[in-house]
Scaffold this active site. Structure first.
Site, PDB file in Angstrom:
ATOM      1  N   GLN A 269      -4.764  -1.541   9.621  1.00  0.00           N
ATOM      2  CA  GLN A 269      -4.692  -2.819   8.915  1.00  0.00           C
ATOM      3  C   GLN A 269      -5.324  -3.945   9.747  1.00  0.00           C
ATOM      4  O   GLN A 269      -5.027  -4.096  10.933  1.00  0.00           O
ATOM      5  CB  GLN A 269      -3.221  -3.146   8.604  1.00  0.00           C
ATOM      6  CG  GLN A 269      -3.015  -4.431   7.836  1.00  0.00           C
ATOM      7  CD  GLN A 269      -3.601  -4.396   6.427  1.00  0.00           C
ATOM      8  OE1 GLN A 269      -3.471  -3.409   5.706  1.00  0.00           O
ATOM      9  NE2 GLN A 269      -4.272  -5.469   6.034  1.00  0.00           N
TER      10      GLN A 269
ATOM     11  N   LYS B  44       0.846  -1.203   0.000  1.00  0.00           N
ATOM     12  CA  LYS B  44       0.000   0.000   0.000  1.00  0.00           C
ATOM     13  C   LYS B  44       0.877   1.247   0.000  1.00  0.00           C
ATOM     14  O   LYS B  44       0.610   2.207  -0.728  1.00  0.00           O
ATOM     15  CB  LYS B  44      -0.932  -0.012   1.214  1.00  0.00           C
ATOM     16  CG  LYS B  44      -2.075  -1.011   1.069  1.00  0.00           C
ATOM     17  CD  LYS B  44      -2.883  -1.210   2.340  1.00  0.00           C
ATOM     18  CE  LYS B  44      -3.939  -2.308   2.120  1.00  0.00           C
ATOM     19  NZ  LYS B  44      -4.670  -2.674   3.339  1.00  0.00           N
TER      20      LYS B  44
ATOM     21  N   ASP C 255     -11.121   3.259   4.372  1.00  0.00           N
ATOM     22  CA  ASP C 255     -11.560   1.862   4.306  1.00  0.00           C
ATOM     23  C   ASP C 255     -13.083   1.769   4.202  1.00  0.00           C
ATOM     24  O   ASP C 255     -13.616   0.709   3.886  1.00  0.00           O
ATOM     25  CB  ASP C 255     -11.128   1.129   5.590  1.00  0.00           C
ATOM     26  CG  ASP C 255      -9.927   0.215   5.349  1.00  0.00           C
ATOM     27  OD1 ASP C 255      -9.682  -0.139   4.186  1.00  0.00           O
ATOM     28  OD2 ASP C 255      -9.260  -0.132   6.337  1.00  0.00           O
TER      29      ASP C 255
END
Ligand code: NDP
Length: 291
Positions: free
Chosen positions: A97, A53, A120
């Protein structure tokens, strides 16, 4: 014989578009969009995801920062870190994460993220906006699935879409997005009866289960579109999806491979969400965001 829906290639094209939008933002605001990724612990797969990422951010002209916290970090300390990032004006996106260690309640951490920085799309406010069909930040993997359908010019309205898996991060938001586009949606899960027959009725089949090659070729309707979200290791430690790929390709019109299907789209959509969040936070006109 169907076609392979090449997520890697489609994601590359999206990443180029995102890079142009990021450059446009940087020109206007005098700083690049910024994404902060918080990793708790040293789970090897998560470390790879986080590194990918950060690399993808750099390639797209986004400032990507990774915070690695020890596995022993308390929920309170993690939330305090999230609150600190919420306060930083140059931070546009915050991502914690998954998975987080067992002593941390992931939902409480998602609740702590400023909804405007929730790239997200896991904050309840964004989940609610998606439920109501209003603009917000949408979870990256299901959004990537929609972009794959669009790239392959697949008409969604009126189709029967079956989503196998009902997690908050993939299955439920995927079903909402398909419904928004006027598919007739069926959500399936571990208690669903006669799953093979249900799948055989799907024009669009999304598999987000986490069971290696569970969905076989004879579960698939001829000419269907099959998006395989699953990432699993089979008995030989090979990376496979939830769908038996070679069998599916014999029957379906389109199938995404694993790896190289939905996975690359997830990262590209994370970059997209970061630029979108930056743009909205800066109060720039939505109509001028070229995404
Ligand atoms: P979860 O474990 O949260 O959810 C799995 C879902 O599958 C549940 O709803 C569960 O049902 C359902 N399920 C389990 N077994 C069966 C079965 N035998 N028949 C029907 N349904 C079943 O997983 P996630 O949604 O987080 O992830 C799903 C997969 O996608 C995983 O392989 C994950 O690694 C992958 N993934 C890939 C991403 C990418 O970028 N490509 C991103 C995120 C995830 P129930 O609710 O009844 O328990």
């Amino acid at each position: 014989m169907g076609q392979i829906l090449d997520g890697k290639r489609i994601a590359e094209s999206l990443r180029a578009t995102v890079a142009r939008a990021a450059a446009d933002f940087t020109d206007r605001m005098g700083r690049p969009p910024g994404l902060e990724v918080v990793l708790v612990g040293e789970d090897p797969a998560s470390s790879v995801y986080v590194r990918n990422k950060a690399r993808a951010c750099e390639a797209a002209g986004i400032r990507g920062v990774v915070h690695t916290l020890p596995a022993s970090t308390s929920e309170q300390a993690l939330i305090a870190r999230v609150h600190a990032l919420n306060e930083q004006p140059n931070v546009d996106g915050i991502l914690v994460q998954l998975p987080v260690p067992a002593h941390i309640e992931a939902d409480r951490v998602f609740d702590a993220v400023d909804a405007a920085k929730d790239v997200d799309g896991f904050h309840p406010l964004n989940a609610g906006l998606l439920f109501e069909g209003r603009a917000g930040l949408v979870p990256c993997t299901p959004w990537g699935c929609m972009r794959l359908l669009d790239a392959a010019q697949i008409e969604v309205a009126g189709k029967h879409a079956v989503v196998v898996g009902r997690s908050n991060i993939v299955g439920k938001p995927a079903a909402m997005l398909l419904l928004q586009r006027s598919a007739t949606v069926t959500m399936a899960h571990s208690k669903t009866r006669n799953l093979p027959a249900l799948c055989r009725d799907a024009d669009i089949l999304i598999a987000a289960v986490g069971r290696p090659e569970m969905i076989r070729g004879d579960w698939i309707k001829p000419g269907a579109v099959v998006l395989d979200v699953g990432i699993n290791r089979n008995d030989e430690s090979k990376l496979v999806g939830d769908v038996a790929f070679a069998e599916a390709l014999e029957v379906a019109a389109f199938v995404t491979p694993v790896p190289g299907g939905v996975g690359p789209m997830t990262i590209a959509c994370l970059l997209e969400n970061t630029v979108r969040a930056a743009w909205m936070r800066a109060g720039l006109p939505p109509s001028e965001l070229k995404l």
